[in-house]
Design an enzyme around this catalytic site. Structure first.
Site, mmCIF file in Angstrom:
data_model
loop_
_atom_site.group_PDB
_atom_site.id
_atom_site.type_symbol
_atom_site.label_atom_id
_atom_site.label_comp_id
_atom_site.label_asym_id
_atom_site.label_seq_id
_atom_site.Cartn_x
_atom_site.Cartn_y
_atom_site.Cartn_z
ATOM 1 N NE ARG A 39 -4.247 -1.229 -0.085
ATOM 2 C CZ ARG A 39 -4.317 -2.245 -0.938
ATOM 3 N NH1 ARG A 39 -3.275 -2.566 -1.700
ATOM 4 N NH2 ARG A 39 -5.425 -2.949 -1.062
ATOM 5 C CD GLU A 45 -3.392 3.126 -5.338
ATOM 6 O OE1 GLU A 45 -4.375 2.455 -5.705
ATOM 7 O OE2 GLU A 45 -2.366 2.615 -4.879
ATOM 8 C CG HIS A 64 -3.407 -0.845 -6.899
ATOM 9 N ND1 HIS A 64 -3.913 -0.192 -5.801
ATOM 10 C CD2 HIS A 64 -3.339 -2.148 -6.541
ATOM 11 C CE1 HIS A 64 -4.146 -1.074 -4.830
ATOM 12 N NE2 HIS A 64 -3.811 -2.271 -5.272
HETATM 13 N N1 LIG Z 1 -0.674 -4.341 -5.268
HETATM 14 C C1 LIG Z 1 -1.676 -5.177 -5.249
HETATM 15 O O1 LIG Z 1 -2.451 -5.258 -6.166
HETATM 16 C C2 LIG Z 1 -1.846 -6.079 -4.071
HETATM 17 C C3 LIG Z 1 -2.354 -7.377 -4.249
HETATM 18 C C4 LIG Z 1 -2.510 -8.188 -3.120
HETATM 19 C C5 LIG Z 1 -2.204 -7.707 -1.869
HETATM 20 N N2 LIG Z 1 -1.757 -6.430 -1.746
HETATM 21 C C6 LIG Z 1 -1.413 -5.893 -0.449
HETATM 22 O O2 LIG Z 1 -0.315 -6.617 0.052
HETATM 23 C C7 LIG Z 1 -0.378 -6.645 1.461
HETATM 24 C C8 LIG Z 1 -0.179 -8.063 1.943
HETATM 25 O O3 LIG Z 1 -1.198 -8.909 1.477
HETATM 26 P P1 LIG Z 1 -1.264 -10.411 2.009
HETATM 27 O O4 LIG Z 1 -2.342 -11.079 1.257
HETATM 28 O O5 LIG Z 1 0.066 -11.010 2.027
HETATM 29 O O6 LIG Z 1 -1.738 -10.151 3.492
HETATM 30 P P2 LIG Z 1 -1.410 -11.046 4.752
HETATM 31 O O7 LIG Z 1 -2.339 -10.623 5.803
HETATM 32 O O8 LIG Z 1 -1.376 -12.485 4.379
HETATM 33 O O9 LIG Z 1 0.071 -10.618 5.164
HETATM 34 C C9 LIG Z 1 0.379 -9.406 5.752
HETATM 35 C C10 LIG Z 1 1.495 -9.678 6.747
HETATM 36 O O10 LIG Z 1 1.969 -8.429 7.229
HETATM 37 C C11 LIG Z 1 2.333 -8.641 8.574
HETATM 38 N N3 LIG Z 1 2.485 -7.390 9.286
HETATM 39 C C12 LIG Z 1 1.554 -6.665 9.942
HETATM 40 N N4 LIG Z 1 2.126 -5.586 10.492
HETATM 41 C C13 LIG Z 1 3.436 -5.627 10.164
HETATM 42 C C14 LIG Z 1 4.541 -4.794 10.441
HETATM 43 N N5 LIG Z 1 4.414 -3.681 11.173
HETATM 44 N N6 LIG Z 1 5.744 -5.142 9.958
HETATM 45 C C15 LIG Z 1 5.904 -6.261 9.230
HETATM 46 N N7 LIG Z 1 4.879 -7.097 8.945
HETATM 47 C C16 LIG Z 1 3.667 -6.778 9.401
HETATM 48 C C17 LIG Z 1 1.249 -9.531 9.116
HETATM 49 O O11 LIG Z 1 1.660 -10.203 10.268
HETATM 50 C C18 LIG Z 1 1.032 -10.474 7.953
HETATM 51 O O12 LIG Z 1 1.811 -11.650 8.105
HETATM 52 C C19 LIG Z 1 -1.712 -6.014 1.820
HETATM 53 O O13 LIG Z 1 -1.522 -4.671 2.119
HETATM 54 C C20 LIG Z 1 -2.498 -6.103 0.564
HETATM 55 O O14 LIG Z 1 -3.464 -5.137 0.496
HETATM 56 C C21 LIG Z 1 -1.561 -5.617 -2.806
HETATM 57 O O1 LIG Z 2 -5.403 -5.547 -1.684
HETATM 58 C C1 LIG Z 2 -5.523 -6.096 -2.757
HETATM 59 O O2 LIG Z 2 -6.125 -7.160 -2.924
HETATM 60 C C2 LIG Z 2 -4.871 -5.480 -3.929
HETATM 61 O O3 LIG Z 2 -4.377 -4.240 -3.642
HETATM 62 C C3 LIG Z 2 -5.694 -5.503 -5.152
HETATM 63 O O4 LIG Z 2 -6.525 -4.395 -5.234
HETATM 64 P P1 LIG Z 2 -7.485 -4.265 -6.481
HETATM 65 O O5 LIG Z 2 -8.568 -5.239 -6.286
HETATM 66 O O6 LIG Z 2 -7.972 -2.864 -6.463
HETATM 67 O O7 LIG Z 2 -6.661 -4.574 -7.675
#
Ligand SMILES: NC(=O)c1ccc[n+]([C@@H]2O[C@H](COP(=O)([O-])OP(=O)(O)OC[C@H]3O[C@@H](n4cnc5c(N)ncnc54)[C@H](O)[C@@H]3O)[C@@H](O)[C@H]2O)c1
Ligand SMILES: O=C(O)[C@H](O)COP(=O)(O)O
Length: 627
Positions: free
Chosen positions: A315, A344, A363
């Site tokens: 994020r 965004e 994104h």
């Molecule tokens: N760019 C995209 O399109 C996209 C896609 C999927 C997920 N994401 C983002 O990626 C991130 C992770 O997703 P995920 O599915 O792995 O989630 P998840 O919940 O499986 O993993 C997140 C991890 O972060 C850890 N965490 C929490 N606070 C923390 C800190 N201060 N320092 C270090 N680690 C910490 C948690 O313990 C957890 O293990 C989320 O923010 C999600 O929104 C973005």
């Molecule tokens: O948190 C997520 O799952 C990702 O950031 C994906 O976001 P989006 O659905 O807007 O692509």
């Protein structure tokens, strides 16, 4: 004696809700939904189908849906007779497989690119809303729904665009799709890592501009470099696995990650500061929370190895973007690859977007064909399940109760709510309920009983008759806290059967007066106790008096002088009023002294017949209670 009498009448609390009282208590999440396709509801059929749904997943055949059951009127004046489908607003593009699934159950309104005002205007017509990260679901949206919105489905992982506090306060379930885009996000992280290290986007743009700059775009190698994965959850672990495959040394920081998961992948878990000090590449995978907001700031950049490269597919808000610009300009950070931004879309002039050492994507982490289809199905299943009253496995703002636990607890859930509902009706006017004590008697070990659902149902039973708040598993604790109600729970070993989860539930309300003095136990609290017998909840104790009536229909409780003819007299008055008695139980402490009579009635007696019962000279007090 007359002074002892309590005027028998429908208890004020809930008396004006005759039309909805029998049905609004039936299901948990579904409380407040329209009665989509439900012709009629009976108490016992209403909760149990939702339990069955949990096991059987979806039965989308039209007839199957019609019989699903736990769908209770959205608008209080509606009855269970209304036939219709719920409306799901899909506010951002959703994969086709998910849309097809939704359409079998609901009216689906795909309205993309709504302004905030348009969303607020539409939302009161919707039972569920599905969004991705581009829609801000604010308190204003929840409030504008006027209580109709019961589920928000986030088609993805991050729920930082949803005001969870507002959702919880207003009893709206939030579900996400936590698994289907994990690999896509990890692959995008790796794509950015490699593209950044080898200047792929810059070189591509240069060549397309007619240049041939081979020296300018010399990159750095990945092999043997140290990458720190910050946030070792689903995406972080997958990035780590892939980075290992590229020959990188992988370290990770995550305060909550299990060490064995890291060990299994050959990843060293280290402190935040150590990760910063050792990493050549830092890949961010933590959620945006108050604790992680701007976790990368001037101070953090002061701790990194000079020339570090940063990838952010998590994020935008976890980085102080201005601090990153400063770190890039000073060479502390050599390069950054960003998929996400604080705002965004970012302004075109955004310094990071325009920085020559930064590569960016809009994104796109979750944007693969496969991930979007997966996410769409995952969220459609969760939303449909929630609309059918299931406890969602991906609930973000409610405790998850496993299906088998729910199945076993179903009759006790009904008992818990009914005890709460009766107890509040016994409180005399004006007494605020602040102190509720619940005792669960069970032969099972303490770890073997999940009481969260029962506790929530007791709160529901106590609060709903005296307020206009719908209570469900999402908001029960919040509402109780808001009303200053302290619920203390206690486990008591019993010598009952081990194959049933509970022997008895006792609900006490302390520090209040009662409309029925005999409901006050020796310890000075309104005390009710119940059991489940053959799947049916029974009231087994009122104050110190043992009774035994099934908790169906309504109840008349009388305290009288124990003498012959009482049952006949009361029974004949009710019979003359065409009121059917379902159960009757008399309990006395000493013959010819005080006795308590509990009468279950299918129909509501008229005021005049209640008056006649009250006028029987041997009856010292009585109360009519609705379930
Ligand atoms: N760019 C995209 O399109 C996209 C896609 C999927 C997920 N994401 C983002 O990626 C991130 C992770 O997703 P995920 O599915 O792995 O989630 P998840 O919940 O499986 O993993 C997140 C991890 O972060 C850890 N965490 C929490 N606070 C923390 C800190 N201060 N320092 C270090 N680690 C910490 C948690 O313990 C957890 O293990 C989320 O923010 C999600 O929104 C973005
Ligand atoms: O948190 C997520 O799952 C990702 O950031 C994906 O976001 P989006 O659905 O807007 O692509």
């Amino acid at each position: 004696m007359a002074a002892l009498r309590i005027a028998a009448a429908a208890v004020a609390a809930g008396a004006d809700r005759n039309s909805v009282a029998p049905v609004r208590s039936l299901s948990f999440f579904a409380s407040g939904f329209s009665s989509y396709g439900v012709k009629s509801l009976s108490f016992r059929s209403a909760f149990l189908p939702s339990v069955a749904c949990l096991r059987g997943k979806f039965d989308m055949a039209g007839a199957g849906l019609r019989n699903r059951g736990p769908l209770v009127p959205a608008v209080r004046s509606q009855t269970a007779e209304v036939i219709g489908k719920p409306t799901v607003l899909v506010a951002e593009k959703l994969g086709d497989a998910g849309l097809q699934l939704l359409k079998q159950f609901a009216n689906v309104d795909c309205s993309y690119n709504l302004t905030h005002e348009e969303l607020c205007a539409k939302i009161s017509l919707c039972d569920a809303l599905i969004v991705r990260s581009g829609t801000k679901v604010t308190r204003e949206v929840f409030e504008a729904s006027n209580g109709r919105l019961k589920v928000v489905g986030r088609a993805g992982v991050g729920i930082d665009n949803v005001d969870l506090q507002a959702a919880t306060e207003l009893g709206c379930l939030v579900v996400n799709a936590p698994t289907a885009n994990t690999v896509a996000a990890a692959e995008h992280g790796i794509a950015l890592l490699a593209a950044m290290a080898r200047n792929v986007p810059q070189a591509d743009a240069s060549l397309k501009a007619g240049k041939w700059q081979r020296n300018k775009y010399t990159g750095v190698s990945l092999v043997d470099k140290t990458i720190a994965v910050l946030g070792f959850g689903k995406v972080g672990s997958e990035v780590a696995r892939r980075a290992k495959g590229l020959g990188m040394d992988v370290i990770a920081h995550d305060p909550y990650a299990p060490a064995d998961r890291a060990r299994a992948l050959g990843v060293e878990l280290v402190s935040f500061d150590e990760a910063l000090a050792r990493a050549d590449f830092i890949s961010l995978h933590m959620p945006l929370t108050p604790a992680t907001k701007k976790i990368f700031n001037d101070e953090t950049f002061g701790k990194v190895k000079k020339g570090v490269r940063i990838i952010n597919v998590a994020r935008g808000g976890v980085i102080d973007e201005e601090a990153l610009v400063r770190a890039l300009d000073s060479g502390i950070v050599a390069q950054a690859a960003l998929d996400v931004f604080t705002e965004e879309p970012p302004e075109k002039s955004n310094k990071l977007v325009q920085h020559e050492n930064v590569i960016v994507t809009p994104h796109l982490g979750a944007s693969t064909v496969e991930a979007q289809e997966g996410v769409a199905v995952e969220i459609a299943e969760a939303v449909v399940g929630a609309l059918q009253g299931e406890l969602a496995a991906t609930a973000v703002n409610a405790p998850m109760v496993p299906a088998e636990v729910l199945t076993e607890l179903a009759p006790y859930v009904n008992l818990a709510e009914r005890l709460g509902r009766l107890a509040i009706q016994l409180v005399s006017g004006g007494s605020g309920v602040k102190d509720v004590k619940v005792t669960y008697s069970s032969a099972r070990s303490t770890d073997d009983l999940d009481t969260r659902l029962l506790r929530a149902m007791i709160i529901k039973g106590i609060v709903e008759p005296v307020s206009d708040t719908f209570i469900n598993l999402v908001n029960a604790n919040f509402v109780a806290k808001q009303r200053g109600m302290r619920i203390s729970e206690e486990r008591q070993p019993s010598d009952g059967a081990i194959d049933v989860p509970l022997d008895r539930i006792q609900v006490k309300i302390a520090h209040v007066g009662s409309k029925f003095a005999s409901a006050i136990s020796d310890s000075g609290e309104i005390t009710l106790e119940g059991k489940v017998k053959d799947g049916v909840p029974h009231l087994t104790k009122v104050g110190t008096f043992s009774v035994d009536i099934s908790l169906e229909g309504s109840i008349i409780l009388c305290r009288q002088v124990d003498q012959p003819g009482m049952i006949g007299k009361v029974g004949s008055f009710l019979g003359e009023d065409n009121v059917n008695i379902s159960f009757m139980s008399v309990s006395r402490l000493t013959p010819r002294q005080k006795a308590v009579m509990a009468i279950g009635v299918d129909d509501e007696p008229s005021k005049s017949v209640l008056q006649r019962i009250g006028d029987i000279s041997a009856i010292e007090e009585f109360v009519f209670l609705k379930l």
